[in-house]
Scaffold this motif. Structure first.
Motif, PDB file in Angstrom:
ATOM      1  N   GLU A 293       7.467 -33.029 -36.564  1.00 56.78           N
ATOM      2  CA  GLU A 293       8.212 -33.981 -37.378  1.00 56.78           C
ATOM      3  C   GLU A 293       8.658 -35.190 -36.560  1.00 56.78           C
ATOM      4  OE1 GLU A 293       8.936 -34.221 -40.747  1.00 56.78           O
ATOM      5  OE2 GLU A 293       7.343 -32.722 -40.745  1.00 56.78           O
ATOM      6  N   VAL A 294       9.040 -34.967 -35.309  1.00 56.45           N
ATOM      7  CA  VAL A 294       9.470 -36.077 -34.458  1.00 56.45           C
ATOM      8  C   VAL A 294       8.269 -36.765 -33.815  1.00 56.45           C
ATOM      9  CG1 VAL A 294      10.882 -36.734 -32.459  1.00 56.45           C
ATOM     10  CG2 VAL A 294      11.688 -34.953 -34.028  1.00 56.45           C
ATOM     11  N   GLY A 295       7.238 -35.995 -33.503  1.00 54.22           N
ATOM     12  CA  GLY A 295       6.080 -36.545 -32.793  1.00 54.22           C
ATOM     13  C   GLY A 295       5.082 -37.278 -33.658  1.00 54.22           C
ATOM     14  N   ILE A 296       5.085 -37.016 -34.966  1.00 55.31           N
ATOM     15  CA  ILE A 296       4.136 -37.657 -35.878  1.00 55.31           C
ATOM     16  C   ILE A 296       4.904 -38.607 -36.791  1.00 55.31           C
ATOM     17  CG2 ILE A 296       2.390 -37.298 -37.648  1.00 55.31           C
ATOM     18  CD1 ILE A 296       1.611 -36.152 -34.948  1.00 55.31           C
ATOM     19  N   GLN A 297       4.731 -39.900 -36.576  1.00 55.65           N
ATOM     20  CA  GLN A 297       5.451 -40.904 -37.357  1.00 55.65           C
ATOM     21  C   GLN A 297       4.505 -41.630 -38.315  1.00 55.65           C
ATOM     22  OE1 GLN A 297       8.329 -39.362 -36.253  1.00 55.65           O
ATOM     23  NE2 GLN A 297       9.104 -41.321 -36.979  1.00 55.65           N
TER      24      GLN A 297
ATOM     25  N   TRP B 153      -1.161 -45.973 -32.103  1.00 56.40           N
ATOM     26  CA  TRP B 153      -0.356 -44.784 -32.347  1.00 56.40           C
ATOM     27  C   TRP B 153      -0.930 -43.995 -33.529  1.00 56.40           C
ATOM     28  CZ3 TRP B 153       4.527 -42.965 -30.339  1.00 56.40           C
ATOM     29  CH2 TRP B 153       5.089 -41.921 -31.081  1.00 56.40           C
ATOM     30  N   GLY B 154      -1.294 -44.712 -34.620  1.00 59.15           N
ATOM     31  CA  GLY B 154      -1.826 -44.059 -35.808  1.00 59.15           C
ATOM     32  C   GLY B 154      -3.084 -43.263 -35.541  1.00 59.15           C
ATOM     33  N   VAL B 155      -3.882 -43.700 -34.579  1.00 54.22           N
ATOM     34  CA  VAL B 155      -5.094 -42.957 -34.203  1.00 54.22           C
ATOM     35  C   VAL B 155      -4.758 -41.883 -33.171  1.00 54.22           C
ATOM     36  CG1 VAL B 155      -7.378 -43.138 -33.147  1.00 54.22           C
ATOM     37  CG2 VAL B 155      -6.573 -44.940 -34.703  1.00 54.22           C
TER      38      VAL B 155
ATOM     39  N   LEU C 112      -2.724 -51.655 -21.473  1.00 50.16           N
ATOM     40  CA  LEU C 112      -1.373 -52.102 -21.801  1.00 50.16           C
ATOM     41  C   LEU C 112      -0.866 -51.444 -23.080  1.00 50.16           C
ATOM     42  CD1 LEU C 112      -1.786 -55.931 -21.167  1.00 50.16           C
ATOM     43  CD2 LEU C 112      -0.692 -54.272 -19.655  1.00 50.16           C
ATOM     44  N   ILE C 113      -1.795 -50.986 -23.918  1.00 48.82           N
ATOM     45  CA  ILE C 113      -1.439 -50.413 -25.216  1.00 48.82           C
ATOM     46  C   ILE C 113      -1.462 -48.887 -25.179  1.00 48.82           C
ATOM     47  CG2 ILE C 113      -2.108 -50.286 -27.646  1.00 48.82           C
ATOM     48  CD1 ILE C 113      -3.428 -53.092 -27.187  1.00 48.82           C
ATOM     49  N   LEU C 114      -2.548 -48.306 -24.654  1.00 47.45           N
ATOM     50  CA  LEU C 114      -2.726 -46.860 -24.730  1.00 47.45           C
ATOM     51  C   LEU C 114      -1.718 -46.098 -23.876  1.00 47.45           C
ATOM     52  CD1 LEU C 114      -4.321 -44.513 -25.851  1.00 47.45           C
ATOM     53  CD2 LEU C 114      -5.956 -44.761 -23.964  1.00 47.45           C
ATOM     54  N   ILE C 115      -1.409 -46.584 -22.686  1.00 49.08           N
ATOM     55  CA  ILE C 115      -0.480 -45.856 -21.802  1.00 49.08           C
ATOM     56  C   ILE C 115       0.915 -45.757 -22.431  1.00 49.08           C
ATOM     57  CG2 ILE C 115       0.705 -45.922 -19.578  1.00 49.08           C
ATOM     58  CD1 ILE C 115      -1.893 -47.023 -18.368  1.00 49.08           C
ATOM     59  N   PRO C 116       1.512 -46.853 -22.921  1.00 55.98           N
ATOM     60  CA  PRO C 116       2.817 -46.710 -23.590  1.00 55.98           C
ATOM     61  C   PRO C 116       2.765 -45.796 -24.817  1.00 55.98           C
ATOM     62  CG  PRO C 116       2.404 -49.002 -23.051  1.00 55.98           C
ATOM     63  CD  PRO C 116       1.122 -48.271 -22.802  1.00 55.98           C
ATOM     64  N   VAL C 117       1.672 -45.879 -25.595  1.00 56.00           N
ATOM     65  CA  VAL C 117       1.549 -45.025 -26.776  1.00 56.00           C
ATOM     66  C   VAL C 117       1.520 -43.549 -26.372  1.00 56.00           C
ATOM     67  CG1 VAL C 117      -0.044 -44.293 -28.596  1.00 56.00           C
ATOM     68  CG2 VAL C 117       0.474 -46.709 -28.306  1.00 56.00           C
ATOM     69  N   ALA C 118       0.717 -43.217 -25.365  1.00 54.03           N
ATOM     70  CA  ALA C 118       0.598 -41.820 -24.934  1.00 54.03           C
ATOM     71  C   ALA C 118       1.930 -41.293 -24.398  1.00 54.03           C
ATOM     72  CB  ALA C 118      -0.490 -41.694 -23.872  1.00 54.03           C
ATOM     73  N   LEU C 119       2.613 -42.086 -23.576  1.00 53.38           N
ATOM     74  CA  LEU C 119       3.908 -41.666 -23.034  1.00 53.38           C
ATOM     75  C   LEU C 119       4.943 -41.529 -24.147  1.00 53.38           C
ATOM     76  CD1 LEU C 119       4.107 -43.883 -19.817  1.00 53.38           C
ATOM     77  CD2 LEU C 119       3.720 -41.410 -19.920  1.00 53.38           C
TER      78      LEU C 119
ATOM     79  N   LEU D  77       3.139 -47.294 -42.179  1.00 57.13           N
ATOM     80  CA  LEU D  77       4.268 -48.118 -42.591  1.00 57.13           C
ATOM     81  C   LEU D  77       4.624 -49.121 -41.496  1.00 57.13           C
ATOM     82  CD1 LEU D  77       6.616 -48.906 -44.417  1.00 57.13           C
ATOM     83  CD2 LEU D  77       7.899 -46.945 -43.509  1.00 57.13           C
ATOM     84  N   ALA D  78       4.587 -48.672 -40.249  1.00 54.82           N
ATOM     85  CA  ALA D  78       4.886 -49.576 -39.131  1.00 54.82           C
ATOM     86  C   ALA D  78       3.914 -50.754 -39.107  1.00 54.82           C
ATOM     87  CB  ALA D  78       4.819 -48.815 -37.809  1.00 54.82           C
ATOM     88  N   ILE D  79       2.639 -50.480 -39.336  1.00 49.41           N
ATOM     89  CA  ILE D  79       1.629 -51.540 -39.335  1.00 49.41           C
ATOM     90  C   ILE D  79       1.887 -52.532 -40.468  1.00 49.41           C
ATOM     91  CG2 ILE D  79      -0.826 -52.033 -39.650  1.00 49.41           C
ATOM     92  CD1 ILE D  79      -1.356 -49.288 -38.314  1.00 49.41           C
ATOM     93  N   VAL D  80       2.211 -51.995 -41.648  1.00 47.98           N
ATOM     94  CA  VAL D  80       2.495 -52.875 -42.790  1.00 47.98           C
ATOM     95  C   VAL D  80       3.666 -53.792 -42.490  1.00 47.98           C
ATOM     96  CG1 VAL D  80       3.338 -52.917 -45.165  1.00 47.98           C
ATOM     97  CG2 VAL D  80       1.522 -51.333 -44.532  1.00 47.98           C
ATOM     98  N   LEU D  81       4.747 -53.240 -41.936  1.00 49.51           N
ATOM     99  CA  LEU D  81       5.922 -54.053 -41.633  1.00 49.51           C
ATOM    100  C   LEU D  81       5.611 -55.102 -40.574  1.00 49.51           C
ATOM    101  CD1 LEU D  81       8.716 -51.317 -41.604  1.00 49.51           C
ATOM    102  CD2 LEU D  81       8.126 -52.914 -43.438  1.00 49.51           C
ATOM    103  N   LEU D  82       4.835 -54.719 -39.564  1.00 45.13           N
ATOM    104  CA  LEU D  82       4.523 -55.652 -38.480  1.00 45.13           C
ATOM    105  C   LEU D  82       3.593 -56.765 -38.935  1.00 45.13           C
ATOM    106  CD1 LEU D  82       4.177 -53.039 -35.633  1.00 45.13           C
ATOM    107  CD2 LEU D  82       5.781 -54.960 -35.630  1.00 45.13           C
ATOM    108  N   LEU D  83       2.603 -56.419 -39.750  1.00 51.03           N
ATOM    109  CA  LEU D  83       1.635 -57.424 -40.179  1.00 51.03           C
ATOM    110  C   LEU D  83       2.171 -58.304 -41.305  1.00 51.03           C
ATOM    111  CD1 LEU D  83      -1.786 -55.528 -40.124  1.00 51.03           C
ATOM    112  CD2 LEU D  83      -0.742 -56.931 -38.348  1.00 51.03           C
ATOM    113  N   ALA D  84       2.903 -57.693 -42.238  1.00 54.60           N
ATOM    114  CA  ALA D  84       3.330 -58.442 -43.411  1.00 54.60           C
ATOM    115  C   ALA D  84       4.663 -59.143 -43.232  1.00 54.60           C
ATOM    116  CB  ALA D  84       3.406 -57.499 -44.616  1.00 54.60           C
TER     117      ALA D  84
END
Length: 308
Positions: free
Chosen positions: A250-254, A280-282, A214-221, A258-265
């Motif tokens: 530049e577009v493919g590497i985000q 995504w980060g990995v 459920l996680i890896l397929i959306p990330v890869a696409l 920061l996304a993790i910090v915003l989501l967790l905090a």
């Protein structure tokens, strides 16, 4: 784990862990700002179409493409939210290294990273709210968790703008000291971030592992579409091969950190969303490596044909 259970999973952090996460991202942004120099914005003068077009691909094109992708895939709400948050974050310095490794235009890559970093303080929180509101399931999800939008905008803007402004001032008036401490600070902040996130996800591995598809397929696409978008916009802008490669990275590497910090905090640690950002980060290191190998193989084949 079924999708509904993933949506209901909350990754809770202790107050000390939340403080460490915020400190990590502040340190990392401060370190990035210490390295910003006037020459990094040279493309703004020499080729404004390429500069603004590249920023538009990151800041508008990627979130728009993400909105279309989640509409087509219809993932569960927290997964869609994670994809939108990642897309709304600026790029990071990893894209500069990958551009260099792929024989892209590193100066152009650095210019875009600098531009996106400067506008991120005001753009990122507003973009997350704007694009999330356009997709009904994520808008409803934020309402369900009683998300305080105004507080989110204020806190996130302050968290991003303060270290960015201080870092740029330090680089302007104390350039020697800024150059000396920039890399150690960046590594220190990244280390704090990695330790806190790793600790949290080790404790939740048993819960998240059954939901890997459920996680890896959306990330890869999502990541593949982001690379394609960057390269495609480069063609539309009439960029040469090296700069198209730069824009792809530049577009493919985000900035998934920061996304993790915003989501967790600040976004209640929603399981699906935080897992998307973490994977995504990995994943982008793997996909970026594949892109580098592909580009270098193309170069080798061209060189071989010229010799023969």
């Amino acid at each position: 784990m079924n999708p509904d259970s993933l949506d209901q999973l909350t990754i809770a952090l202790s107050p000390s862990s939340q403080a460490l996460l915020a400190a990590a991202i502040i340190i990392m942004i401060f370190a990035i700002a210490l390295g910003l120099k006037t020459e990094h914005f040279s493309f703004l003068r020499s080729d404004p179409k390429l500069f603004w077009g590249g920023l538009a691909a990151q800041l508008i094109g990627l979130p728009l493409m993400t909105l279309l992708l989640v509409t087509a895939l219809a993932p569960h709400p927290s997964i869609a939210l994670g994809m939108i948050v990642v897309a709304a974050c600026p790029g990071g310095n990893v894209s500069n290294f990958m551009t260099w490794s792929a024989r892209g235009d590193t100066a152009y890559s650095v210019s875009l990273t600098a531009g996106s970093s400067v506008v991120a303080a005001l753009w990122t929180p507003a973009a997350i709210l704007f694009w999330s509101a356009l997709y009904p399931p994520t808008a409803e999800l934020l309402d369900t968790i009683n998300f305080d939008r105004l507080s989110f905008v204020i806190q996130t803007t302050v968290m991003l703008a303060a270290p960015l402004s201080l870092g740029m001032l330090a680089a302007r008036y104390y350039p020697a000291a800024a150059d000396k401490i920039r890399k150690p600070l960046a590594l220190f902040g990244a280390g704090i971030l990695a330790v806190v996130i790793l600790d949290g996800f080790i404790r939740l591995t048993g819960a998240l592992l059954p939901a890997w598809s459920l996680i890896l397929i959306p990330v890869a696409l999502h990541n593949g579409a982001a690379f394609a978008l960057g390269a495609g916009v480069g063609r539309l802008l009439g960029a040469n091969v090296a700069r198209r490669r730069s824009l792809a990275f530049e577009v493919g590497i985000q900035n998934a950190g920061l996304a993790i910090v915003l989501l967790l905090a600040q976004l209640k640690g929603l399981g699906g969303a935080a897992a998307i950002a973490a994977v995504w980060g990995v994943w982008h290191f793997f996909s970026g490596g594949v892109m580098i190998l592909l580009y270098r193989t193309i170069d080798s084949q061209k060189a071989h044909r010229k010799r023969t």
